[in-house]
Design a protein around this motif. Structure first.
Motif, PDB file in Angstrom:
ATOM      1  N   HIS A 162       0.829  -1.181   0.000  1.00 49.13           N
ATOM      2  CA  HIS A 162       0.000   0.000   0.000  1.00 49.13           C
ATOM      3  C   HIS A 162       0.878   1.250   0.000  1.00 49.13           C
ATOM      4  O   HIS A 162       1.985   1.247   0.533  1.00 49.13           O
ATOM      5  N   ILE A 163       0.368   2.300  -0.610  1.00 50.91           N
ATOM      6  CA  ILE A 163       1.103   3.563  -0.677  1.00 50.91           C
ATOM      7  C   ILE A 163       1.197   4.156   0.716  1.00 50.91           C
ATOM      8  O   ILE A 163       0.185   4.342   1.402  1.00 50.91           O
ATOM      9  N   SER A 169      -5.689  13.893  -2.424  1.00 53.69           N
ATOM     10  CA  SER A 169      -6.606  13.556  -3.511  1.00 53.69           C
ATOM     11  C   SER A 169      -7.236  12.186  -3.302  1.00 53.69           C
ATOM     12  O   SER A 169      -8.448  12.005  -3.438  1.00 53.69           O
ATOM     13  N   HIS A 170      -6.386  11.198  -2.957  1.00 56.89           N
ATOM     14  CA  HIS A 170      -6.903   9.855  -2.725  1.00 56.89           C
ATOM     15  C   HIS A 170      -7.787   9.806  -1.483  1.00 56.89           C
ATOM     16  O   HIS A 170      -8.796   9.085  -1.457  1.00 56.89           O
ATOM     17  N   LEU A 176     -15.428  10.769  -0.667  1.00 54.14           N
ATOM     18  CA  LEU A 176     -16.553  11.004  -1.573  1.00 54.14           C
ATOM     19  C   LEU A 176     -17.202   9.702  -2.003  1.00 54.14           C
ATOM     20  O   LEU A 176     -18.430   9.610  -2.141  1.00 54.14           O
ATOM     21  N   LEU A 177     -16.383   8.685  -2.205  1.00 59.93           N
ATOM     22  CA  LEU A 177     -16.890   7.389  -2.640  1.00 59.93           C
ATOM     23  C   LEU A 177     -17.829   6.800  -1.600  1.00 59.93           C
ATOM     24  O   LEU A 177     -18.958   6.402  -1.904  1.00 59.93           O
ATOM     25  N   VAL A 178     -17.365   6.760  -0.368  1.00 64.69           N
ATOM     26  CA  VAL A 178     -18.175   6.183   0.712  1.00 64.69           C
ATOM     27  C   VAL A 178     -19.370   7.077   1.024  1.00 64.69           C
ATOM     28  O   VAL A 178     -20.504   6.592   1.205  1.00 64.69           O
ATOM     29  N   ILE A 227     -11.177   1.382  -3.526  1.00 62.50           N
ATOM     30  CA  ILE A 227     -10.317   1.866  -2.446  1.00 62.50           C
ATOM     31  C   ILE A 227      -9.011   1.087  -2.408  1.00 62.50           C
ATOM     32  O   ILE A 227      -7.926   1.668  -2.239  1.00 62.50           O
ATOM     33  N   GLU A 228      -9.089  -0.231  -2.577  1.00 65.79           N
ATOM     34  CA  GLU A 228      -7.875  -1.041  -2.629  1.00 65.79           C
ATOM     35  C   GLU A 228      -7.002  -0.649  -3.809  1.00 65.79           C
ATOM     36  O   GLU A 228      -5.774  -0.551  -3.690  1.00 65.79           O
TER      37      GLU A 228
END
Length: 345
Positions: A162-163, A169-170, A176-178, A227-228
């Protein structure tokens, strides 16, 4: 954000349930109804306005999100490293793109038939197109769920780290996604409660219940997949690190053929990259059609009256008007996020 609120407010005027509620909400009046215009351009603008207005909503939401990203990035210091220019090539995900395009065409066909016949006075025609709309949506969402499961399995087999670097931004993308997915989850939840409470009698109720359940499942799977993908190290970064490591090893031990090992490593990654790109492409096109249908007027929540009779008009209209704009934005945001995951794969 005021534009999003206005979208909800001007959809709330529904005279009675004896008429087609879908197009009453979609074609709500603007301004004084006594004001008449005899010029043909007025009619053209009036018809085009309903199809252009959703883009105004999307623009307002994206402008808010991007402004927030700019604000979070003020004064942020990014570590200097080489940037890899990712390219979008259709041949990298031919199966996903073709199958997704066919799904979009099929969805558009059923959507057009739905829009044409749902306004008729013929009850049988209305029930027929509503049935077709439910079935088409169930097929789309079910295929998306299966495709997402395949992508999640590949993630389990993928050993990319993982980063570690914080990325505003991420972080905003995930938020926003959730957050936006809650809009569709709310509508699906209240639909499930209404249909179960009424006994789910009849095939139309069964289809409505099935769609609501499958949508909840698909939203959870897709959120996890995106998300992953956003938090995994890009494949090109891993390859660059492997090249540097193998180059040093070759200098220290020339007798070892590290090129063979590097090629073997690349081949192991290829099938994973291929599957992930196919999954991203298919989900991207599927989200396009799921955005088009509600954004341009499909309102099965009002054309199928079970929820309206159970919750009463005022409450159900409020639920839909709150959840639907977020649901539409969610699909558009998924398209952008899936494209980014595609480029990172």
């Amino acid at each position: 954000m005021a534009a999003v609120t206005e979208e909800s407010v001007h959809h709330t005027e529904i005279p009675h349930l004896a008429v087609n509620v879908s197009h009453k909400t979609h074609r709500a009046s603007h301004g004084d109804v006594k004001c008449e215009c005899s010029h043909t351009l007025c009619d053209t603008f009036q018809e085009a306005f309903f199809y252009l207005y959703p883009f105004n909503i999307e623009y307002s939401l994206f402008a808010s999100a991007m402004t927030y990203v700019m604000w979070k990035n003020v004064g942020r210091i990014v570590e200097s490293h080489g940037h890899h220019k990712a390219k979008f090539r259709l041949k990298d995900a031919l199966v996903g793109s073709v199958s997704g395009s066919l799904l979009v065409i099929a969805g558009l066909t059923t959507f057009i038939l739905y829009e044409l016949d749902i306004v008729t006075e013929d009850k049988q025609k209305r029930e027929k197109v509503l049935l077709m709309h439910f079935v088409m949506n169930i097929v789309i969402v079910s295929l998306m769920s299966v495709c997402t499961v395949i992508g999640c399995v590949v993630y389990r087999l993928d050993h990319r780290q993982h980063i570690s670097e914080k990325n505003p931004s991420h972080s905003l993308d995930v938020g926003l996604l959730v957050g936006a997915s809650m809009g569709q989850l709310i509508i699906s939840y209240f639909t499930i409660v209404a249909v179960v409470a009424t006994g789910a009698k009849g095939y139309m109720n069964a289809l409505n219940l099935t769609l609501a359940v499958v949508v909840v499942l698909q939203l959870g799977l897709q959120n996890y997949f995106i998300i992953e993908g956003l938090h995994r190290e890009p494949f090109h970064a891993i390859q660059e690190a492997a090249l540097r490591t193998n180059g040093q090893a070759f200098q220290e031990h020339p007798e070892v053929n590290t090129a063979v090992g590097l090629n073997s490593c690349s081949n192991k990654l290829n099938w994973k990259r291929k599957v992930l790109k196919e999954v991203c492409a298919f989900l991207l096109f599927s989200n396009v059609i799921l955005w088009i249908m509600p954004a341009f007027g499909a309102r099965p929540q009002f054309d199928h009256h079970v929820e309206t009779h159970f919750y009463k008009h005022t409450m159900w209209t409020s639920i839909v008007n709150i959840g639907l704009p977020f649901g539409i934005f969610y699909r558009m945001h998924c398209i952008a996020s899936l494209f980014e995951v595609y480029l990172m794969s």
